[in-house]
Design an enzyme around this catalytic site. Structure first.
Site, PDB file in Angstrom:
ATOM      1  N   HIS A  16      -5.376 -66.538  31.698  1.00  0.00           N
ATOM      2  CA  HIS A  16      -5.343 -67.966  31.381  1.00  0.00           C
ATOM      3  C   HIS A  16      -6.432 -68.702  32.146  1.00  0.00           C
ATOM      4  CE1 HIS A  16      -0.794 -67.755  30.210  1.00  0.00           C
ATOM      5  NE2 HIS A  16      -1.590 -67.372  29.242  1.00  0.00           N
ATOM      6  N   HIS A  34       3.705 -64.863  42.671  1.00  0.00           N
ATOM      7  CA  HIS A  34       4.096 -64.552  41.284  1.00  0.00           C
ATOM      8  C   HIS A  34       2.896 -64.185  40.426  1.00  0.00           C
ATOM      9  CE1 HIS A  34       3.268 -68.914  41.105  1.00  0.00           C
ATOM     10  NE2 HIS A  34       2.818 -68.634  39.912  1.00  0.00           N
ATOM     11  N   HIS A  72      -5.921 -67.043  35.953  1.00  0.00           N
ATOM     12  CA  HIS A  72      -4.891 -66.163  36.524  1.00  0.00           C
ATOM     13  C   HIS A  72      -4.391 -65.237  35.426  1.00  0.00           C
ATOM     14  CE1 HIS A  72      -2.525 -69.584  34.945  1.00  0.00           C
ATOM     15  NE2 HIS A  72      -1.735 -68.600  34.541  1.00  0.00           N
ATOM     16  N   THR A  89       3.149 -72.252  31.343  1.00  0.00           N
ATOM     17  CA  THR A  89       4.167 -71.196  31.215  1.00  0.00           C
ATOM     18  C   THR A  89       4.860 -70.909  32.540  1.00  0.00           C
ATOM     19  OG1 THR A  89       2.605 -69.399  31.610  1.00  0.00           O
ATOM     20  CG2 THR A  89       2.883 -70.105  29.321  1.00  0.00           C
TER      21      THR A  89
END
Ligand SMILES: *[C@@H]1O[C@H](CO)[C@@H](O)[C@H](O)[C@H]1NC(C)=O
Ligand SMILES: *[C@@H]1O[C@H](CO)[C@@H](O)[C@H](O)[C@H]1NC(C)=O
Length: 273
Positions: free
Chosen positions: A143, A99, A124, A214
């Site tokens: 982040h 992801h 990431h 998140t």
């Protein structure tokens, strides 16, 4: 039913059960577990139902991220100080998590907020940005994730990018390794010593609020800093990041979450200009 048929059924059930068990005990990093497709059964609105015990906060949390950093909700202050990053070059590993694409440091130093030391763990990227500023979404967001030694407190620095003509320095440095990793899901690549200080930030102008991770498990009480500088990335660099991940979806940004009256601060050195 004869004995052979019963044995066969038993065997098949056993196979089924064990594969279900394996899938269930799989890592959060498993790309098949959650998606960013808002119409999918495993999409953002349903993350909390996928593993109710572990990921329930994604659904019932009240301090979730990302949020829209809307001017009218922001209090401008000057007392939060310059971001205290004590980073150092350290051995790094690139990891394609399906992801997203993550760069993990062995011992990249720490960030200090209100006297608490948060060790730098990883960086990431999300495309497009997850946080919005006055409703504006940027092309990409990085982040930097930090954790206290006991793993109980998390602090994340977010920084947004716009597509432009000059390449991002940090992404240029890892470009060769990114290319080598393309198309290999859930694989790691040791990339030698990388200096986290090469991720340049403003460090003086930034938003601060309390939110969450998140991605599942959407853990709360994360101290968020969104840096005030808008970085530049080339279209080619951004495409490379996306191509490495090779998700079935073009984007990996969680929708905006309700603010629920949380304070947002914007630090700016005095005098306000
Ligand atoms: C929210 O979900 C988490 C994880 O399932 C659970 O521990 C917590 O009790 C839930 N909170 C509420 C208010 O339902
Ligand atoms: C975040 O939460 C902590 C602990 O409750 C609080 O002291 C702090 O002021 C909050 N920060 C912001 C920016 O609201």
């Amino acid at each position: 039913m004869n004995m052979e048929a019963i044995t066969k059924i038993l065997f098949i059930s056993l196979l089924f059960l064990s594969s279900a068990f394996l899938a269930r005990s799989g890592e959060v990093d498993d790309e098949s577990e959650f998606s960013y497709d808002e119409n999918a059964e495993n999409g953002p609105a349903n993350w909390g139902d996928i593993h109710p015990n572990e990921w329930g906060t994604c659904k019932n949390g009240t301090m979730q991220s990302p949020i829209d950093l809307l001017n009218k909700n922001v209090e401008v202050v000057s007392n939060l100080g310059i971001l205290q990053r004590y980073y150092k070059p350290s051995k790094a590993t690139l990891l394609n998590r399906g992801h997203d694409l993550m760069l993990r440091w062995d011992d990249g130093g720490y960030l200090k907020i209100n006297g608490i030391q948060y060790q730098l763990k990883q960086v990431h990227w999300h495309t497009p940005s997850e946080h919005t500023i006055n409703g504006k979404r940027f092309d990409m967001e990085g982040h930097l994730v930090h954790e206290t030694h006991d793993g109980k407190k998390i602090a994340v620095i977010g920084f947004v990018y716009e597509i432009g003509l000059s390449p991002d320095l940090f992404l240029s440095i890892i470009e060769k390794d990114l290319r080598a990793l393309a198309d290999k899901k859930n694989t790691e690549r040791h990339i030698g010593i990388i200096d986290p200080n090469l991720i340049k930030l403003d460090g003086q102008k930034y938003y601060r609020y309390n939110g969450s991770l998140t991605v599942p498990p959407c853990t709360e009480e994360v101290v968020w800093t969104i840096d005030g500088k808008v970085k530049t990335v080339t279209r080619r660099q951004m495409k490379l990041l996306r191509d490495v991940v090779h998700d079935e979806f073009e984007t990996n940004a969680r929708p905006i979450q309700p603010l629920n009256g949380r304070p947002i601060k914007f630090n700016k050195p005095w005098p306000f200009a």
